[in-house]
Design an enzyme around this catalytic site. Structure first.
Site, mmCIF file in Angstrom:
data_model
loop_
_atom_site.group_PDB
_atom_site.id
_atom_site.type_symbol
_atom_site.label_atom_id
_atom_site.label_comp_id
_atom_site.label_asym_id
_atom_site.label_seq_id
_atom_site.Cartn_x
_atom_site.Cartn_y
_atom_site.Cartn_z
ATOM 1 C CG PHE A 53 -74.352 -39.884 -30.316
ATOM 2 C CD1 PHE A 53 -73.266 -40.599 -29.835
ATOM 3 C CD2 PHE A 53 -75.624 -40.293 -29.937
ATOM 4 C CE1 PHE A 53 -73.436 -41.687 -28.992
ATOM 5 C CE2 PHE A 53 -75.805 -41.375 -29.094
ATOM 6 C CZ PHE A 53 -74.715 -42.073 -28.623
ATOM 7 C CE LYS A 54 -72.153 -41.260 -24.740
ATOM 8 N NZ LYS A 54 -71.308 -41.681 -25.882
ATOM 9 C CG ASP A 55 -73.349 -32.259 -27.345
ATOM 10 O OD1 ASP A 55 -73.186 -32.201 -26.109
ATOM 11 O OD2 ASP A 55 -72.443 -31.984 -28.166
#
Ligand SMILES: *Cc1c(COP(=O)(O)O)cnc(C)c1O
Length: 470
Positions: A115-117
């Site tokens: 999810f860091k993208d």
């Protein structure tokens, strides 16, 4: 929109920053974290009108109020279009039903499968946009145990005015994680495999931020989750998923696999902006400082125990300070004293105001390795879904929290199961395969520099490749 520091000094000397200043600075000069001076608001009608919008359009509506005069609405839309155009799913963050009450919000369709993208793809573009207006150049220095490093490298590779130096502990990140960093070939990307542990690498990075010989020549910056712009990008998917399930006419709850408290704090921001959220469930693994803090007020750090969910193996949750500031009456002086005490003794007690303020929306659950594996098996049996260890901790928390059955519970699926194939296979007997778009990861050429666990060697390396600022 003005930004203030959780430790008070920014407002005190009248030098509050705008969105651009807060984004480029990362951390406030007094060591605190930035928050907007007030929360933008959406009415129920405005939230209802979000139904059916594309992700990019919804992101533009949610992000624009935080940006103030720093970018026009059209500029925000263009950046979101570019950032989320790189996701492999047309819905960007698709929602999946598991049973009558349980849902998964898949946040792992970006380039590096975590999810860091969602936040870093946008942050990379914001950096480039803001730097292009100034005579400035960023030298991003970071240490990674896996996910953040690859997402950050992907987000800034090839961007002008940014160099990135990412340290990873040699031999101690998974092959997938290492290759996601070292196969990115761009002149501004520098991977360094360091002898030693993640903590050793992290200590060198912290030392570089305090090294005047370095900071006077280079504009050294970080991309960790203390950066306010990252949180803003994460607020969007709370609105997107809640509206799909009937908000504002129907409440929803969220269960969030939590480490540094960034992702779940974005949910708190969504609630502050008017999204009707029944509850935010903070899911922790056995590294449970947040569960202890929220359930008994005891915020004291122990030692980290490594688990199958490494992105949650933390003992100090940097973004928790933002919540303590907001629910504790926004008293920066008092919070600065409280946080300095914590930094010295690694322990503090929440005040009554902080505990009561947090308990309105937050609840927490601690998940042990058996419960994690059971949640993976349950998802597989109930609906054929393979989920990663972090998501499984969130799902366990969602299923063990008593919430009115009429209220949907959305678990944030923070990583693709193929990032953690061994743990998934151990629990379910099935081995998830890498999506086709990253399928050639193991045939791409790697490039990285090996350095001894010695600060001077790392500083010398950065000096010889980074771009000085005037
Ligand atoms: C970073 C990360 C988390 C924790 O998110 P925070 O914002 O630090 O609380 C959870 N799961 C995965 C897969 C992550 O990469």
């Amino acid at each position: 929109m003005e930004y203030v520091s959780t430790r008070g000094s920014a407002q005190e000397n009248g030098s509050a920053l705008d969105f651009e200043g807060a984004t480029l600075a990362g951390l406030a000069p007094d060591g605190g974290l930035f928050l907007p001076s007030e929360w933008p608001q959406f009415s129920a009608d405005e939230i209802a009108a979000m139904a059916g919008l594309s992700y990019v359009e919804l992101a533009t509506r949610v992000i624009t109020p935080f940006v103030g005069d720093c970018l026009s609405e059209n500029e925000v839309r263009a950046l979101c279009d570019q950032a989320y155009g790189r996701f492999s799913h047309a819905a960007v963050t698709p929602l999946k039903q598991l049973d009558e009450q349980q849902w998964l919000l898949e946040l792992f369709h970006g380039p590096t499968l975590a999810f860091k993208d969602v936040a870093l793809q946008l942050l990379g573009l914001l950096f480039e946009k803001f730097l292009s207006r100034r005579e400035d150049h960023l030298t991003i220095v970071g240490a990674t145990s896996g996910d953040t490093g690859s997402a950050a490298i992907d987000a800034v590779a090839g961007r002008e005015k940014i160099d990135i130096f990412m340290l990873h502990p040699k031999g101690r990140v998974s092959d997938v994680q290492r290759r996601q960093m070292t196969t990115v070939r761009a002149p501004n990307v520098h991977n360094i495999a360091i002898e030693g542990s993640f903590d050793d690498a992290q200590a060198m990075v912290k030392r570089m931020f305090r090294d005047v010989a370095m900071t006077s020549r280079f504009h050294i910056s970080a991309v960790n989750s203390i950066n306010w712009a990252r949180l803003v990008a994460q607020v969007v998917y709370y609105f997107a998923s809640a509206v799909q399930l009937g908000a504002p006419h129907r409440k929803v709850a969220f269960s969030v696999p939590t480490g540094n408290f960034g992702d779940v704090f974005a949910g708190y921001v969504a609630a502050k902006m008017g999204l009707p959220i029944e509850q935010l469930i903070v899911a922790t693994n056995i590294n449970d400082i947040l569960h202890r803090a929220l359930s008994s007020g005891d915020y004291s750090a122990g030692t980290v125990t490594p688990t199958a969910a490494p992105s949650m193996d933390i003992q100090v949750s940097s973004n928790f300070e933002r919540l303590l500031f907001d629910v504790g009456g926004r008293d920066g002086q008092a919070l600065a004293a409280q946080m300095h005490g914590f930094e010295e003794t690694k322990a503090m007690q929440l005040t009554n105001a902080q505990r009561e303020g947090a308990s309105g929306l937050f609840t927490s659950t601690r998940c042990d390795p058996d419960e994690m594996s059971r949640a993976m098996r349950w998802a597989c049996e109930a609906s054929g879904e393979l989920i990663d260890p972090h998501t499984a901790i969130g799902l366990h928390a969602a299923r063990s929290t008593a919430i009115d059955p009429a209220i949907p519970i959305i678990t944030l699926a923070t990583a693709h199961p193929a990032k953690f194939p061994d743990a998934v296979e151990r629990a379910t007997g099935l081995r998830p395969s890498l999506p086709a778009r990253v399928g050639d990861l193991f045939s791409r050429e790697e490039s990285y520099t090996e350095l001894p666990g010695d600060y001077d060697a790392v500083a010398k390396f950065v000096e010889s490749y980074a771009t000085p600022v005037a």
